[in-house]
Design a protein around this motif. Structure first.
Motif, short mmCIF file in Angstrom:
data_model
loop_
_atom_site.label_atom_id
_atom_site.label_comp_id
_atom_site.label_asym_id
_atom_site.label_seq_id
_atom_site.Cartn_x
_atom_site.Cartn_y
_atom_site.Cartn_z
N GLU A 236 0.14 -1.34 0.57
CA GLU A 236 -0.15 0.14 0.24
C GLU A 236 0.69 1.07 0.36
O GLU A 236 2.12 1.19 0.46
N ILE B 149 -6.42 0.88 -4.58
CA ILE B 149 -7.17 1.43 -3.76
C ILE B 149 -7.85 2.97 -3.96
O ILE B 149 -7.26 3.35 -5.11
N ARG C 122 -10.38 -1.37 -0.81
CA ARG C 122 -9.54 -2.61 -2.22
C ARG C 122 -10.39 -3.78 -2.67
O ARG C 122 -11.01 -4.43 -2.29
#
Length: 176
Positions: A39, A81, A102
Motif C-alpha cells: 500500500e 485503492i 481495495r
C-alpha cells in the motif's frame, strides 16, 4: 448455420465485446501475490462538504444517514485503492471517516475519524478488513460503495468521474 443460430452467435459475440469494453484499460492490476503488494502512504484526509454528499443506501431500521462527498474520492490504479470520506449524520451528531476500499480483495480500511467537526484522529491500529463480517454479512457502507460504483467486480474504476456517475445512478454492479 441456421438464421436463428447465426443471430444467437452474433448476440454472444456482441455481448463478449461489450463486456471487454466495460472494464477500462488499466482498471485491472496484478494482485496474484499479496506478499508483493504494498500500500502507498495515504494522503491526509481531504476536506469534505456535507452539502455535496451522495447518499449511501442503509438498512431501513437505521436512523443514521450516510453519504460520501464526491470531491473526496481519490483513485490509485497502481495499488487498486479508492479512498474517500464518508459522513454519518444522526439526530444529534455528524461524524466523518476517511477510508479506503481495495476492490481486488473486497476489503476496506479506516485511516482517520472525525467526531462532530473536531480534528481528524488517525486510526493507528487499522488493518484491511473484509467488507463482509465473519458471518458473511456485509459491512453496509463499504460494501454499498464498492458495489455502487467504486469497483467493477474485483477491478478498481480508474476515473473518479465514472465512480461519481455510478454512485449517483444507484446501479448496483456485481460484487463478491
Amino acid at each position: 448455420m441456421s438464421r436463428r443460430a447465426g443471430a444467437r452467435w452474433a448476440s454472444l459475440v456482441l455481448a463478449a465485446a461489450l463486456l471487454a469494453l466495460a472494464v477500462p484499460a488499466g482498471a485491472q492490476y496484478a494482485d496474484l501475490d499479496r506478499a508483493d503488494w504494498k500500500e502507498d502512504t495515504p494522503p491526509p484526509p481531504p476536506a469534505y462538504n456535507i452539502n455535496r454528499l451522495i447518499e449511501i443506501e442503509m438498512p431501513r431500521t437505521s436512523s443514521i444517514k450516510m453519504g460520501v462527498d464526491p470531491d473526496t474520492i481519490r483513485v490509485n490504479a497502481e495499488t487498486g485503492i479508492v479512498r474517500y470520506v464518508v459522513v454519518a449524520r444522526g439526530a444529534s451528531a455528524v461524524n466523518a471517516s476517511y477510508e479506503g476500499i481495495r476492490c481486488a480483495t473486497g476489503e476496506y480500511r479506516v485511516y482517520a475519524r472525525q467526531v462532530q467537526g473536531g480534528p481528524w484522529t488517525e486510526v493507528t491500529d487499522s488493518e484491511w478488513k473484509s467488507v463482509r463480517d465473519q458471518s458473511g454479512v456485509m459491512v453496509r457502507h463499504p460494501y454499498q460503495l464498492a458495489r455502487g460504483g467504486m469497483c467493477i467486480g474485483t477491478a478498481v474504476r480508474t476515473s473518479v468521474r465514472e465512480i461519481v456517475r455510478e454512485l449517483k445512478t444507484g446501479n448496483q454492479s456485481l460484487y463478491y
